[in-house]
Design a protein around this motif. Structure first.
Motif, PDB file in Angstrom:
ATOM      1  N   GLY A 147       0.830  -1.191   0.000  1.00  0.00           N
ATOM      2  CA  GLY A 147       0.000   0.000   0.000  1.00  0.00           C
ATOM      3  C   GLY A 147       0.861   1.236   0.000  1.00  0.00           C
ATOM      4  N   VAL A 148       0.207   2.375  -0.166  1.00  0.00           N
ATOM      5  CA  VAL A 148       0.891   3.664  -0.144  1.00  0.00           C
ATOM      6  C   VAL A 148       0.077   4.641   0.687  1.00  0.00           C
ATOM      7  CG1 VAL A 148       1.994   3.377  -2.403  1.00  0.00           C
ATOM      8  CG2 VAL A 148      -0.237   4.501  -2.246  1.00  0.00           C
ATOM      9  N   PHE A 149       0.761   5.672   1.144  1.00  0.00           N
ATOM     10  CA  PHE A 149       0.107   6.837   1.725  1.00  0.00           C
ATOM     11  C   PHE A 149       0.261   7.936   0.679  1.00  0.00           C
ATOM     12  CE2 PHE A 149       1.326   4.303   5.377  1.00  0.00           C
ATOM     13  CZ  PHE A 149       0.149   4.283   6.095  1.00  0.00           C
ATOM     14  N   SER A 150      -0.851   8.381   0.116  1.00  0.00           N
ATOM     15  CA  SER A 150      -0.773   9.342  -0.986  1.00  0.00           C
ATOM     16  C   SER A 150      -0.589  10.777  -0.506  1.00  0.00           C
ATOM     17  CB  SER A 150      -2.003   9.230  -1.886  1.00  0.00           C
ATOM     18  OG  SER A 150      -3.181   9.438  -1.142  1.00  0.00           O
ATOM     19  N   LYS A 151      -0.779  11.029   0.794  1.00  0.00           N
ATOM     20  CA  LYS A 151      -0.572  12.369   1.335  1.00  0.00           C
ATOM     21  C   LYS A 151       0.415  12.292   2.498  1.00  0.00           C
ATOM     22  CE  LYS A 151      -5.187  14.001   0.197  1.00  0.00           C
ATOM     23  NZ  LYS A 151      -6.478  14.419   0.748  1.00  0.00           N
ATOM     24  N   PHE A 152       1.555  12.911   2.297  1.00  0.00           N
ATOM     25  CA  PHE A 152       2.551  13.014   3.353  1.00  0.00           C
ATOM     26  C   PHE A 152       3.432  14.221   3.066  1.00  0.00           C
ATOM     27  CE2 PHE A 152       4.483  10.421   0.112  1.00  0.00           C
ATOM     28  CZ  PHE A 152       5.836  10.753   0.107  1.00  0.00           C
ATOM     29  N   ASP A 153       4.116  14.672   4.089  1.00  0.00           N
ATOM     30  CA  ASP A 153       4.981  15.836   3.951  1.00  0.00           C
ATOM     31  C   ASP A 153       6.298  15.549   4.659  1.00  0.00           C
ATOM     32  OD1 ASP A 153       5.519  18.571   3.179  1.00  0.00           O
ATOM     33  OD2 ASP A 153       5.411  19.024   5.314  1.00  0.00           O
ATOM     34  N   VAL A 154       7.380  16.016   4.083  1.00  0.00           N
ATOM     35  CA  VAL A 154       8.707  15.885   4.683  1.00  0.00           C
ATOM     36  C   VAL A 154       9.363  17.260   4.656  1.00  0.00           C
ATOM     37  CG1 VAL A 154      10.986  14.794   4.526  1.00  0.00           C
ATOM     38  CG2 VAL A 154       8.932  13.494   3.901  1.00  0.00           C
ATOM     39  N   GLN A 155       9.868  17.672   5.789  1.00  0.00           N
ATOM     40  CA  GLN A 155      10.625  18.914   5.897  1.00  0.00           C
ATOM     41  C   GLN A 155      12.005  18.561   6.443  1.00  0.00           C
ATOM     42  OE1 GLN A 155       9.400  22.030   4.943  1.00  0.00           O
ATOM     43  NE2 GLN A 155       7.638  20.866   4.216  1.00  0.00           N
ATOM     44  N   THR A 156      13.030  19.121   5.838  1.00  0.00           N
ATOM     45  CA  THR A 156      14.403  18.815   6.229  1.00  0.00           C
ATOM     46  C   THR A 156      15.193  20.108   6.346  1.00  0.00           C
ATOM     47  OG1 THR A 156      14.275  16.723   5.069  1.00  0.00           O
ATOM     48  CG2 THR A 156      16.470  17.502   5.608  1.00  0.00           C
ATOM     49  N   GLU A 157      16.060  20.131   7.338  1.00  0.00           N
ATOM     50  CA  GLU A 157      16.965  21.262   7.525  1.00  0.00           C
ATOM     51  C   GLU A 157      18.365  20.700   7.716  1.00  0.00           C
ATOM     52  OE1 GLU A 157      17.160  24.720  10.783  1.00  0.00           O
ATOM     53  OE2 GLU A 157      15.217  24.529   9.769  1.00  0.00           O
ATOM     54  N   THR A 158      19.332  21.279   7.004  1.00  0.00           N
ATOM     55  CA  THR A 158      20.709  20.797   7.098  1.00  0.00           C
ATOM     56  C   THR A 158      21.685  21.950   6.901  1.00  0.00           C
ATOM     57  OG1 THR A 158      22.281  19.165   6.259  1.00  0.00           O
ATOM     58  CG2 THR A 158      20.797  20.157   4.649  1.00  0.00           C
ATOM     59  N   SER A 159      22.861  21.827   7.468  1.00  0.00           N
ATOM     60  CA  SER A 159      23.907  22.823   7.225  1.00  0.00           C
ATOM     61  C   SER A 159      25.049  22.224   6.409  1.00  0.00           C
ATOM     62  CB  SER A 159      24.421  23.394   8.552  1.00  0.00           C
ATOM     63  OG  SER A 159      24.909  22.374   9.380  1.00  0.00           O
ATOM     64  N   SER A 160      24.923  20.948   6.026  1.00  0.00           N
ATOM     65  CA  SER A 160      25.959  20.307   5.221  1.00  0.00           C
ATOM     66  C   SER A 160      25.408  19.970   3.836  1.00  0.00           C
ATOM     67  CB  SER A 160      26.447  19.021   5.904  1.00  0.00           C
ATOM     68  OG  SER A 160      25.401  18.076   5.947  1.00  0.00           O
ATOM     69  N   ASP A 161      26.306  19.868   2.872  1.00  0.00           N
ATOM     70  CA  ASP A 161      25.895  19.548   1.508  1.00  0.00           C
ATOM     71  C   ASP A 161      25.559  18.072   1.329  1.00  0.00           C
ATOM     72  OD1 ASP A 161      26.202  22.168   0.687  1.00  0.00           O
ATOM     73  OD2 ASP A 161      28.285  21.869   0.062  1.00  0.00           O
ATOM     74  N   ASP A 162      26.003  17.228   2.262  1.00  0.00           N
ATOM     75  CA  ASP A 162      25.789  15.790   2.114  1.00  0.00           C
ATOM     76  C   ASP A 162      24.674  15.250   3.005  1.00  0.00           C
ATOM     77  OD1 ASP A 162      26.907  15.817   4.640  1.00  0.00           O
ATOM     78  OD2 ASP A 162      28.559  14.455   4.129  1.00  0.00           O
ATOM     79  N   PHE A 163      23.962  16.130   3.695  1.00  0.00           N
ATOM     80  CA  PHE A 163      22.816  15.773   4.538  1.00  0.00           C
ATOM     81  C   PHE A 163      23.212  14.963   5.776  1.00  0.00           C
ATOM     82  CE2 PHE A 163      20.882  16.984   0.617  1.00  0.00           C
ATOM     83  CZ  PHE A 163      19.689  17.573   0.974  1.00  0.00           C
ATOM     84  N   SER A 164      24.498  14.947   6.130  1.00  0.00           N
ATOM     85  CA  SER A 164      24.949  14.146   7.269  1.00  0.00           C
ATOM     86  C   SER A 164      24.516  14.724   8.612  1.00  0.00           C
ATOM     87  CB  SER A 164      26.469  13.979   7.228  1.00  0.00           C
ATOM     88  OG  SER A 164      27.104  15.244   7.305  1.00  0.00           O
ATOM     89  N   ASP A 165      24.008  15.930   8.623  1.00  0.00           N
ATOM     90  CA  ASP A 165      23.518  16.528   9.872  1.00  0.00           C
ATOM     91  C   ASP A 165      22.039  16.933   9.750  1.00  0.00           C
ATOM     92  OD1 ASP A 165      23.702  18.671   8.138  1.00  0.00           O
ATOM     93  OD2 ASP A 165      24.670  19.997   9.571  1.00  0.00           O
ATOM     94  N   ALA A 166      21.343  16.288   8.838  1.00  0.00           N
ATOM     95  CA  ALA A 166      19.951  16.656   8.542  1.00  0.00           C
ATOM     96  C   ALA A 166      19.035  16.441   9.739  1.00  0.00           C
ATOM     97  CB  ALA A 166      19.438  15.858   7.354  1.00  0.00           C
ATOM     98  N   GLU A 167      18.113  17.359   9.889  1.00  0.00           N
ATOM     99  CA  GLU A 167      16.997  17.210  10.819  1.00  0.00           C
ATOM    100  C   GLU A 167      15.756  17.022   9.955  1.00  0.00           C
ATOM    101  OE1 GLU A 167      16.785  20.368  13.672  1.00  0.00           O
ATOM    102  OE2 GLU A 167      18.919  20.223  14.121  1.00  0.00           O
ATOM    103  N   VAL A 168      15.080  15.898  10.160  1.00  0.00           N
ATOM    104  CA  VAL A 168      13.980  15.497   9.287  1.00  0.00           C
ATOM    105  C   VAL A 168      12.701  15.347  10.100  1.00  0.00           C
ATOM    106  CG1 VAL A 168      13.157  13.723   7.682  1.00  0.00           C
ATOM    107  CG2 VAL A 168      15.616  14.222   7.839  1.00  0.00           C
ATOM    108  N   THR A 169      11.621  15.903   9.568  1.00  0.00           N
ATOM    109  CA  THR A 169      10.294  15.701  10.138  1.00  0.00           C
ATOM    110  C   THR A 169       9.372  15.260   9.008  1.00  0.00           C
ATOM    111  OG1 THR A 169      10.633  17.418  11.794  1.00  0.00           O
ATOM    112  CG2 THR A 169       8.374  16.763  11.380  1.00  0.00           C
ATOM    113  N   ALA A 170       8.642  14.177   9.257  1.00  0.00           N
ATOM    114  CA  ALA A 170       7.677  13.692   8.269  1.00  0.00           C
ATOM    115  C   ALA A 170       6.316  13.543   8.935  1.00  0.00           C
ATOM    116  CB  ALA A 170       8.128  12.353   7.699  1.00  0.00           C
ATOM    117  N   ASN A 171       5.300  14.034   8.271  1.00  0.00           N
ATOM    118  CA  ASN A 171       3.911  13.870   8.710  1.00  0.00           C
ATOM    119  C   ASN A 171       3.187  13.067   7.637  1.00  0.00           C
ATOM    120  OD1 ASN A 171       3.440  15.500  11.222  1.00  0.00           O
ATOM    121  ND2 ASN A 171       4.463  17.026   9.938  1.00  0.00           N
ATOM    122  N   ILE A 172       2.604  11.946   8.044  1.00  0.00           N
ATOM    123  CA  ILE A 172       1.927  11.058   7.115  1.00  0.00           C
ATOM    124  C   ILE A 172       0.440  11.051   7.439  1.00  0.00           C
ATOM    125  CG2 ILE A 172       1.768   8.684   6.266  1.00  0.00           C
ATOM    126  CD1 ILE A 172       4.890   9.605   8.049  1.00  0.00           C
TER     127      ILE A 172
END
Length: 177
Positions: A29-54
């Motif tokens: 199955g899939v969830f057709s409505k979700f959101d992801v917000q990410t904040e990072t200070s590095s170009d490689d996402f190694s310090d990313a802060e991720v929030t997802a709402n499904i």
């Protein structure tokens, strides 16, 4: 150090799952409505802060009766708990394009730590000048850990549903101005 915000490109992203059915096959199955917000200070996402709402009301297994059952109190109780939420707690960089993403997942007011495997597929500029980043996400949770315990015993003694739910997604993010 400055941070960069990234938002979901929903038309180029998908979030799915698989669970054993009758212990002989998988139901997807899939969830057709979700959101992801990410904040990072590095170009490689190694310090990313991720929030997802499904949005659990957006569940689609290509069977409307099953989808309605999944929305009711036996499973997601979507009327009182319309969203699942993931908030990252740590990123572990394994190599240039592979990460473990640790975080807290909340389903039906139950929050548990989870680990997701993330493949960083790179960054590209689209024809309209937008900077995009692509990721493939995989993981597994035990649904009973989140209070989703519904099942039925089959006449052969087995159960209708497995406990493990495989999570899979392809996520494209857009760099925000």
């Amino acid at each position: 150090m400055s941070t960069t915000k990234w938002a979901l490109d929903p038309t180029h992203s998908e979030l799915g799952f698989k669970i054993k059915h009758l212990i002989i096959s998988n139901v997807s199955g899939v969830f057709s409505k979700f959101d992801v917000q990410t904040e990072t200070s590095s170009d490689d996402f190694s310090d990313a802060e991720v929030t997802a709402n499904i949005d659990v009301t957006s569940i689609n297994t290509n069977n409307s009766q099953r989808d309605e059952h999944l929305r009711n109190a036996d499973f997601f109780a979507a009327e009182t708990h319309p969203n699942m939420v993931f908030k990252s707690t740590k990123v572990e960089k394994l190599n240039s394009d592979t990460f473990n993403l640790f975080g807290d997942l909340t389903i039906k007011d139950v929050t548990k730590p989870v680990k997701l495997s993330v493949e960083f597929n790179g960054i590209a500029k689209d024809p309209w000048g937008n900077i995009k980043a692509g990721f493939t996400v995989d993981g597994k949770i035990n649904r009973k850990d989140f209070g989703i315990t519904y099942n039925a015993v089959m006449e052969t003694g087995g159960v209708m549903l497995g406990e493990d739910v495989k999570i899979n997604g392809d996520v494209q993010l857009v760099k925000q101005a």
